[in-house]
Scaffold this motif. Structure first.
Motif, PDB file in Angstrom:
ATOM      1  N   MET A 107       0.829  -1.205   0.000  1.00 10.20           N
ATOM      2  CA  MET A 107       0.000   0.000   0.000  1.00 10.20           C
ATOM      3  C   MET A 107       0.866   1.258   0.000  1.00 10.20           C
ATOM      4  SD  MET A 107      -3.053  -1.127   2.606  1.00 10.20           S
ATOM      5  CE  MET A 107      -3.754  -2.779   2.442  1.00 10.20           C
ATOM      6  N   ARG A 108       1.920   1.255   0.797  1.00  9.03           N
ATOM      7  CA  ARG A 108       2.814   2.430   0.808  1.00  9.03           C
ATOM      8  C   ARG A 108       3.434   2.667  -0.568  1.00  9.03           C
ATOM      9  NH1 ARG A 108       4.793  -0.267   5.898  1.00  9.03           N
ATOM     10  NH2 ARG A 108       3.827   0.867   7.625  1.00  9.03           N
ATOM     11  N   LEU A 109       3.886   1.603  -1.191  1.00 11.56           N
ATOM     12  CA  LEU A 109       4.509   1.739  -2.519  1.00 11.56           C
ATOM     13  C   LEU A 109       3.492   2.238  -3.540  1.00 11.56           C
ATOM     14  CD1 LEU A 109       6.566  -1.585  -2.560  1.00 11.56           C
ATOM     15  CD2 LEU A 109       7.507   0.739  -2.399  1.00 11.56           C
ATOM     16  N   ALA A 110       2.304   1.690  -3.488  1.00 17.27           N
ATOM     17  CA  ALA A 110       1.266   2.062  -4.461  1.00 17.27           C
ATOM     18  C   ALA A 110       0.892   3.532  -4.307  1.00 17.27           C
ATOM     19  CB  ALA A 110       0.032   1.180  -4.266  1.00 17.27           C
ATOM     20  N   ILE A 111       0.736   3.973  -3.069  1.00 20.36           N
ATOM     21  CA  ILE A 111       0.367   5.369  -2.826  1.00 20.36           C
ATOM     22  C   ILE A 111       1.499   6.294  -3.259  1.00 20.36           C
ATOM     23  CG2 ILE A 111      -0.060   7.037  -0.964  1.00 20.36           C
ATOM     24  CD1 ILE A 111      -1.669   4.743   0.431  1.00 20.36           C
ATOM     25  N   GLY A 112       2.724   5.862  -3.055  1.00 17.07           N
ATOM     26  CA  GLY A 112       3.867   6.659  -3.503  1.00 17.07           C
ATOM     27  C   GLY A 112       3.805   6.916  -5.005  1.00 17.07           C
ATOM     28  N   VAL A 113       3.544   5.882  -5.765  1.00 19.30           N
ATOM     29  CA  VAL A 113       3.453   6.027  -7.221  1.00 19.30           C
ATOM     30  C   VAL A 113       2.254   6.907  -7.590  1.00 19.30           C
ATOM     31  CG1 VAL A 113       3.052   4.832  -9.411  1.00 19.30           C
ATOM     32  CG2 VAL A 113       4.610   3.850  -7.711  1.00 19.30           C
ATOM     33  N   ALA A 114       1.132   6.667  -6.953  1.00 21.55           N
ATOM     34  CA  ALA A 114      -0.078   7.439  -7.279  1.00 21.55           C
ATOM     35  C   ALA A 114       0.159   8.923  -7.028  1.00 21.55           C
ATOM     36  CB  ALA A 114      -1.266   6.934  -6.455  1.00 21.55           C
ATOM     37  N   ASN A 115       0.754   9.250  -5.910  1.00 22.86           N
ATOM     38  CA  ASN A 115       0.987  10.662  -5.602  1.00 22.86           C
ATOM     39  C   ASN A 115       2.002  11.279  -6.561  1.00 22.86           C
ATOM     40  OD1 ASN A 115      -0.890  10.724  -3.597  1.00 22.86           O
ATOM     41  ND2 ASN A 115       0.572  10.558  -1.902  1.00 22.86           N
ATOM     42  N   ARG A 116       3.037  10.538  -6.898  1.00 22.05           N
ATOM     43  CA  ARG A 116       4.059  11.064  -7.822  1.00 22.05           C
ATOM     44  C   ARG A 116       3.439  11.316  -9.198  1.00 22.05           C
ATOM     45  NH1 ARG A 116       7.576   7.300  -6.776  1.00 22.05           N
ATOM     46  NH2 ARG A 116       7.436   6.102  -8.691  1.00 22.05           N
ATOM     47  N   ARG A 117       2.562  10.414  -9.616  1.00 21.69           N
ATOM     48  CA  ARG A 117       1.950  10.548 -10.944  1.00 21.69           C
ATOM     49  C   ARG A 117       0.697  11.421 -10.915  1.00 21.69           C
ATOM     50  NH1 ARG A 117      -0.225   6.093 -13.228  1.00 21.69           N
ATOM     51  NH2 ARG A 117      -0.542   7.513 -14.955  1.00 21.69           N
ATOM     52  N   GLY A 118       0.240  11.768  -9.747  1.00 18.10           N
ATOM     53  CA  GLY A 118      -0.954  12.615  -9.671  1.00 18.10           C
ATOM     54  C   GLY A 118      -2.238  11.880 -10.017  1.00 18.10           C
ATOM     55  N   ILE A 119      -2.271  10.573  -9.817  1.00 11.84           N
ATOM     56  CA  ILE A 119      -3.543   9.884 -10.056  1.00 11.84           C
ATOM     57  C   ILE A 119      -4.288   9.773  -8.726  1.00 11.84           C
ATOM     58  CG2 ILE A 119      -2.619   8.600 -12.017  1.00 11.84           C
ATOM     59  CD1 ILE A 119      -2.922   6.055 -10.258  1.00 11.84           C
ATOM     60  N   PRO A 120      -5.603   9.881  -8.779  1.00 17.03           N
ATOM     61  CA  PRO A 120      -6.372   9.905  -7.538  1.00 17.03           C
ATOM     62  C   PRO A 120      -6.409   8.530  -6.862  1.00 17.03           C
ATOM     63  CG  PRO A 120      -7.836   9.860  -9.441  1.00 17.03           C
ATOM     64  CD  PRO A 120      -6.444   9.984  -9.986  1.00 17.03           C
ATOM     65  N   TRP A 121      -6.452   8.559  -5.560  1.00 14.39           N
ATOM     66  CA  TRP A 121      -6.616   7.285  -4.837  1.00 14.39           C
ATOM     67  C   TRP A 121      -7.657   7.426  -3.743  1.00 14.39           C
ATOM     68  CZ3 TRP A 121      -4.666   6.569   0.312  1.00 14.39           C
ATOM     69  CH2 TRP A 121      -3.810   7.573   0.792  1.00 14.39           C
ATOM     70  N   VAL A 122      -8.336   6.327  -3.515  1.00 15.22           N
ATOM     71  CA  VAL A 122      -9.450   6.250  -2.578  1.00 15.22           C
ATOM     72  C   VAL A 122      -9.042   5.323  -1.437  1.00 15.22           C
ATOM     73  CG1 VAL A 122     -11.863   5.511  -2.291  1.00 15.22           C
ATOM     74  CG2 VAL A 122     -11.108   6.577  -4.447  1.00 15.22           C
ATOM     75  N   LEU A 123      -9.285   5.753  -0.212  1.00 16.36           N
ATOM     76  CA  LEU A 123      -9.012   4.903   0.947  1.00 16.36           C
ATOM     77  C   LEU A 123     -10.320   4.350   1.499  1.00 16.36           C
ATOM     78  CD1 LEU A 123      -6.940   3.830   3.055  1.00 16.36           C
ATOM     79  CD2 LEU A 123      -7.554   5.816   4.449  1.00 16.36           C
ATOM     80  N   ASP A 124     -10.358   3.027   1.683  1.00 13.40           N
ATOM     81  CA  ASP A 124     -11.520   2.376   2.301  1.00 13.40           C
ATOM     82  C   ASP A 124     -11.048   1.750   3.617  1.00 13.40           C
ATOM     83  OD1 ASP A 124     -13.741   0.934   3.015  1.00 13.40           O
ATOM     84  OD2 ASP A 124     -14.080   0.072   1.035  1.00 13.40           O
ATOM     85  N   PRO A 182      -5.265  10.930   0.502  1.00 15.79           N
ATOM     86  CA  PRO A 182      -6.243  10.316  -0.406  1.00 15.79           C
ATOM     87  C   PRO A 182      -7.171  11.394  -0.947  1.00 15.79           C
ATOM     88  CG  PRO A 182      -6.858   9.898   1.876  1.00 15.79           C
ATOM     89  CD  PRO A 182      -5.491  10.532   1.911  1.00 15.79           C
ATOM     90  N   LYS A 183      -7.646  11.208  -2.145  1.00 13.23           N
ATOM     91  CA  LYS A 183      -8.655  12.121  -2.693  1.00 13.23           C
ATOM     92  C   LYS A 183      -9.993  11.898  -1.987  1.00 13.23           C
ATOM     93  CE  LYS A 183      -8.207  14.306  -6.142  1.00 13.23           C
ATOM     94  NZ  LYS A 183      -7.691  15.693  -6.217  1.00 13.23           N
ATOM     95  N   VAL A 184     -10.282  10.665  -1.673  1.00 11.54           N
ATOM     96  CA  VAL A 184     -11.563  10.311  -1.051  1.00 11.54           C
ATOM     97  C   VAL A 184     -11.318   9.270   0.045  1.00 11.54           C
ATOM     98  CG1 VAL A 184     -13.900   9.399  -1.434  1.00 11.54           C
ATOM     99  CG2 VAL A 184     -12.711  10.608  -3.287  1.00 11.54           C
ATOM    100  N   ILE A 185     -12.022   9.433   1.161  1.00  9.00           N
ATOM    101  CA  ILE A 185     -12.096   8.379   2.178  1.00  9.00           C
ATOM    102  C   ILE A 185     -13.537   7.909   2.219  1.00  9.00           C
ATOM    103  CG2 ILE A 185     -11.803   7.798   4.622  1.00  9.00           C
ATOM    104  CD1 ILE A 185      -9.859  10.146   4.837  1.00  9.00           C
ATOM    105  N   ARG A 186     -13.746   6.603   1.998  1.00 14.62           N
ATOM    106  CA  ARG A 186     -15.105   6.070   2.023  1.00 14.62           C
ATOM    107  C   ARG A 186     -15.219   4.971   3.059  1.00 14.62           C
ATOM    108  NH1 ARG A 186     -18.740   2.160   1.785  1.00 14.62           N
ATOM    109  NH2 ARG A 186     -16.947   1.015   2.593  1.00 14.62           N
ATOM    110  N   GLY A 187     -16.128   5.103   3.975  1.00 14.51           N
ATOM    111  CA  GLY A 187     -16.343   4.051   4.953  1.00 14.51           C
ATOM    112  C   GLY A 187     -17.787   4.044   5.380  1.00 14.51           C
ATOM    113  N   ASN A 188     -18.152   3.049   6.203  1.00 21.63           N
ATOM    114  CA  ASN A 188     -19.503   3.113   6.757  1.00 21.63           C
ATOM    115  C   ASN A 188     -19.500   4.098   7.937  1.00 21.63           C
ATOM    116  OD1 ASN A 188     -18.676   1.740   9.101  1.00 21.63           O
ATOM    117  ND2 ASN A 188     -19.082  -0.249   8.161  1.00 21.63           N
ATOM    118  N   GLU A 189     -20.645   4.312   8.528  1.00 19.32           N
ATOM    119  CA  GLU A 189     -20.733   5.365   9.544  1.00 19.32           C
ATOM    120  C   GLU A 189     -19.827   5.092  10.747  1.00 19.32           C
ATOM    121  OE1 GLU A 189     -24.908   5.096   9.949  1.00 19.32           O
ATOM    122  OE2 GLU A 189     -25.335   6.408   8.234  1.00 19.32           O
ATOM    123  N   VAL A 190     -19.726   3.826  11.144  1.00 20.53           N
ATOM    124  CA  VAL A 190     -18.882   3.476  12.291  1.00 20.53           C
ATOM    125  C   VAL A 190     -17.410   3.757  11.985  1.00 20.53           C
ATOM    126  CG1 VAL A 190     -18.076   1.554  13.734  1.00 20.53           C
ATOM    127  CG2 VAL A 190     -20.506   1.735  13.147  1.00 20.53           C
TER     128      VAL A 190
END
Lengths: 250, 250, 250
Positions: free
Chosen positions: B81-98, B120-128
């Motif tokens: 996950m750390r590696l993937a987010i590193g690439v996403a941020n460097r390339r400017g592609i959006p990422w969503v955290l669940d 993250p561009k978006v954090i999506r979770g249930n209410e809890v």
């Protein structure tokens, strides 16, 4: 136990699951995870599935029952099972062992016996798996020696605890053509254990529920693909009428 | 945003997905992988799922958006996950955290906060889950502080970005009886982000699409098993008419 | 091979699978495991899926064919594939390589070539994957150089072994909207290899079975969700009449 009283008991226990939504933590293989989770949700329970060594103890701490399916056994997986069982035994929550494919590798057999020594409430396997574990011993003697309930699923599901024995011939051949059907069955047993005062009664209820759901599903499907979906629908829709009409005990 | 304009916007964005087939790389748990992939395919996107440390960077390099679902957290999974987010941020592609089950273990909570610090561009979770992360802070203040969109799904899905807020009450109770429905929802958000000029509009479109597909699926199913299949059919068949007829905003 | 003789041969081979229930061990990714197992069960074969380094050799020892799907490649996964292929080659049981996403990372490409050097009986991929592996070489020259059967699936599935070539245009576009459809297809090839005297004929039978099942499923579904279930039903219900009516060869 007569068929009518088994059906009545199963319906009452399933009602409790639908009210309490017990949490069932499942250590199971990748093939079975989604179907097992969906079977638990269909019945009204709440599944969780994480199998990382770092987190499994926290999840079992918050669970009402534990399922340990041998599934894919790598070293971290084995370690996660040991940790999970440690928490379950310390907290006194019931755990179910599903010795999938125990006859296929000697390491798997050795590991299954290691886990059995830690006292599962229930061991559920198909006839080949249970025969392998009991090494030819009669199934009721095997159960008595372990102090566990043993469930051997097949054309007739057999359930023994050393003192009692019941055979439930409900079910349908298509259940053997859908992967993870047995694994999900073991998860249903874990769920029923959380609401049953008598674990034997809980196990019998789970096996009846699975068998009756299979029969209903077969009437609403045209092959193993639609059967798997219809099976979840049927679990979700089980009620005392459907259970009483179909329950058989031998 | 009025219901009619939300429906119109969602239909237009879904059309773009069907034309462009964006690639969505998903780091998610074993329970959710297949259903998440099928939801993305049903909408018209292209999923990939590898989570090995050795390869995840190459896959994110070729992706249009990234989904990070906490799922099963072992050390290699966290590193991926750390590696993937590193690439996403460097390339400017959006990422969503669940942040699945973030309230269930302290290690999971700590790790979720570590990832959130990476934007993250978006954090999506249930209410809890969202309440756990925001530590009682109001959801819009939480979103503003993070500079992220926060989506809290429930009977009414709530979406905020600190300046705007929308509630979408579409959906059906059976969505809570199918595993990975929320995980798949987060993947749909990731897909919509790839075609939306305004990420908030993309998120809203994803949540409307999920809710409307759930309503349609409920009309074509008889329980959670057939519902899951019907949900994928409904995602695949969404159009401006269906969205406009059913969209509700509160 | 004419369409009629292909259909006749496929029906006869599928009958053998239903009688013998061959064991197919599958090393595949988490996305594909359940659907692959269900496709094998629907056809009449017996899947097993464990991918732990500790056990994979024992499982391949007891198997009739092996599927190696590149899926999620971490170091233990690669090691398990090497061990499995070692046992398969020593025992002379056929193995199928499915080079999923081989074009997406250089490590994956290097590893695929390492495995190919160990002599798969069949390499099955989509057109992009096969073109990447053959590096622009004509597919029949590629197959001849390897001494393997190469199956490139697409609108028309192409099958070559260096001497023979066949194109099978059966199938349906919805097959591209369900995850793991190609992975399951490779598993069907592995199953058919266990009953065919001529491996080329076994491969052709698998591809025809998959294509015809897809066509039948499309007539019994309303989108990709119900299609996936109907596909398993159709595999389970294949017979010489259905195959003969629909088989096409170009």
């Amino acid at each position: 136990m007569a068929a009518a009283s088994l059906a009545w008991s199963a319906a009452a226990l399933i009602d409790k699951i639908r009210k309490r939504h017990p949490r069932i933590h499942c250590l199971t293989n990748g093939v079975a995870q989604a179907f097992t989770a969906n079977a638990l949700l269909a019945l009204g329970a709440q599944p969780s599935m994480t199998n990382s060594v770092e987190e499994v103890e926290a999840f079992v701490e918050g669970a009402d029952a534990l399922l340990v399916n041998l599934g894919t056994l790598d070293e971290p997986g084995r370690q996660a099972m040991r940790l999970a069982i440690g928490v379950a035994n310390r907290r006194g929550i019931p755990w179910v062992l599903d010795p999938v494919f125990v006859e296929r590798s000697s390491g798997r057999s050795t590991f299954a016996h290691e886990l059995i020594a830690h006292g599962p409430k229930v061991i559920r396997g198909n006839e080949v798996e249970i025969a392998h574990l009991s090494q030819g011993q009669a199934i009721d003697g095997f159960a008595r020696a372990l102090g566990a309930i043993v469930a051997a699923t097949g054309t007739t599901d057999r359930l023994v605890d050393g003192n009692r024995a019941i055979g439930i011939p409900n079910g349908h051949p298509l259940m053997g053509r859908v992967t993870a059907m047995g694994c999900a069955n073991a998860a249903l047993i874990a769920a029923l254990l959380t609401v049953a005062d008598d674990p034997f009664e809980g196990c019998a209820a789970a096996m009846l529920a699975a068998g009756v759901a299979g029969e209903i599903a077969a009437e609403h499907s045209s092959g193993p693909g639609t059967f798997a979906s219809a099976y979840l629908d049927a679990l979700h829709g089980l009620d005392s009428g459907k259970l009483a009409t179909r329950a058989r005990v031998i």
